[in-house]
Design an enzyme around this catalytic site. Structure first.
Site, mmCIF file in Angstrom:
data_model
loop_
_atom_site.group_PDB
_atom_site.id
_atom_site.type_symbol
_atom_site.label_atom_id
_atom_site.label_comp_id
_atom_site.label_asym_id
_atom_site.label_seq_id
_atom_site.Cartn_x
_atom_site.Cartn_y
_atom_site.Cartn_z
ATOM 1 C CG HIS A 2 5.157 47.810 -4.390
ATOM 2 N ND1 HIS A 2 5.113 48.962 -3.942
ATOM 3 C CD2 HIS A 2 5.304 47.250 -2.857
ATOM 4 C CE1 HIS A 2 5.333 49.241 -2.765
ATOM 5 N NE2 HIS A 2 5.476 48.360 -2.170
ATOM 6 C CG ASP A 58 6.840 50.395 0.933
ATOM 7 O OD1 ASP A 58 6.914 49.707 0.120
ATOM 8 O OD2 ASP A 58 6.245 51.006 1.648
ATOM 9 C CD GLU A 60 2.266 47.212 -1.341
ATOM 10 O OE1 GLU A 60 2.045 46.441 -0.179
ATOM 11 O OE2 GLU A 60 2.551 48.322 -1.128
ATOM 12 C CD GLU A 61 2.842 51.861 -1.069
ATOM 13 O OE1 GLU A 61 2.336 51.963 -0.062
ATOM 14 O OE2 GLU A 61 4.079 51.800 -0.699
ATOM 15 C CG HIS A 65 4.313 54.217 4.422
ATOM 16 N ND1 HIS A 65 2.950 53.899 4.047
ATOM 17 C CD2 HIS A 65 4.974 53.067 3.722
ATOM 18 C CE1 HIS A 65 2.866 52.988 3.218
ATOM 19 N NE2 HIS A 65 3.988 52.555 3.215
#
Length: 383
Positions: free
Chosen positions: A72, A189, A223-224, A324
């Site tokens: 993503h 990420d 996606e998040e 994160h």
């Protein structure tokens, strides 16, 4: 097949370029345009959905029974919730991340009128004013505010700049590539996963490798916030491998080296047969790997299944420290993932029956049920 030659310089360069493009969920047009241009430069055909997910195609000998490899492009971020009377901005997070990780970060407000710089600060930021209260104040998004780097001390002056409720806020990455292979940055990420996919695709193109079925390299943009690959899989896709981060932390088995293969996440186990095929590919080709289970984690695979896709799913990850937050990975893991991606794309079809949406038991898979070898051995024979 020997291990593919992965261009790690290209991988690192692409990661650096991707990290330099802000892409909080909902503000992904710039990174979609960049990645599309890179695919075009490589000569890989692609399509873009209405909102911006990218489906690149590496053609195989067969169209049916296709495979998908997914990462993503979107990252964590924030949105302006309110313009406060003191000229500061109240925020809500985009994606799931702690306000503790946001405190003192530099950021960019992406308004309709242009970009503004600022800093996310706790409400009580100065020890000279609040003394010990700077250490005892609560943690949470209602306890931080965004200070805009402009002459604005009240709501009216902020609005006059063109900043509005709902504006996106992109968080600075603070990226460092170290000589020992470690990479430290926000938003690894999943831009690291995207870079690994590009490196694998480049190697496949350079080698002109022949693959048994079409391989769809898919880059999602939501996606998040949970929807991810829920609406981007074509009907002929029967297997999907997600590339994302694996958390290196106490109680986890992930590592910053090699491939960490996700066996299950908070949604449940990944497909038994696809997961073990990936493990065999690692074992047979000498790719360092380890297994892990993630209790508070979901990926594009979960959103695809929830969206109604009847596909086999698996998850391969690069070990990441402080996910994160201010994250750290190692280039070794990204190279390993690129190697595995290439080998998986080129590997033979093992479950021919999967090409049919509905079929009888002929060719259906089996899982072992017999006792393991030596499970009934006499322990006295082992010294």
């Amino acid at each position: 097949m020997p291990l593919p030659n992965i261009d790690t310089d290209y991988l690192a360069d692409q990661l650096q370029r991707l990290l330099a493009i802000p892409s909080p969920t909902g503000y992904t047009d710039p990174i979609v345009r960049y990645l599309s241009e890179e695919l075009e430069r490589m000569g890989v055909p692609f399509s873009v959905t209405r909102r911006g997910a990218i489906l690149a195609l590496y053609r195989g000998r067969e169209v049916e029974g296709a495979r998908a490899i997914v990462s993503h492009l979107d990252t964590l971020g924030a949105t302006v919730k309110m313009i406060k009377d003191n000229g500061r901005l109240e925020l809500v997070p985009v994606g799931t991340w702690s306000a503790r990780a946001a405190e003192t970060t530099r950021c960019t407000i992406l308004s309709d009128e242009g970009a503004f710089r600022g800093t996310i600060l706790p409400l009580k930021a100065s020890g000279h004013t609040f003394n010990e209260e700077i250490d005892t104040q609560p943690v949470g998004w209602q306890h931080v505010e965004l200070r805009v780097d402009a002459d604005c001390t009240d709501r009216k002056s902020v609005e006059a700049l063109g900043i509005n409720i709902g504006d996106h806020v992109a968080i600075d990455t603070g990226t460092e590539f170290l000589d020992n292979g470690y990479i430290v940055s926000r938003h690894l990420d999943d831009k690291a996963g995207v870079a690994a996919m590009l490196a694998a695709l480049k190697a496949m193109v350079d080698d002109r490798v022949r693959v048994p079925v079409d391989i769809h390299f898919i880059f999602t943009i939501t996606e998040e916030v949970g929807s991810g690959a829920s609406a981007v899989l074509l009907d002929n896709v029967v297997a999907m491998v997600s590339i994302d981060n694996g958390t290196t932390a106490p109680g986890q088995n992930s590592a910053e080296f090699g491939v960490t293969i996700g066996m299950a996440d908070q949604v449940g186990p990944f497909d038994y047969h696809l997961t073990r095929k990936l493990i065999r590919l690692c074992t047979d080709n000498g790719i360092r790997h380890q297994r892990d289970v993630f209790r508070y984690y979901r990926s594009d695979s979960a959103s695809a299944l929830e969206g109604g896709a009847d596909v086999r799913t698996a998850l391969i990850t690069f070990g990441i420290d402080a996910s994160h937050s201010y994250e750290r990975i190692h280039i070794h893991a990204l190279k390993s993932i690129a190697e595995l991606t290439y080998l998986y794309a080129a590997s033979p079809v093992e479950i021919a029956r999967d090409v049919e949406e509905l079929a009888g038991l002929e060719g259906f898979t089996e899982q072992p049920t017999e006792p393991a070898p030596h499970s009934h051995d006499d322990p006295s024979t082992h010294g």
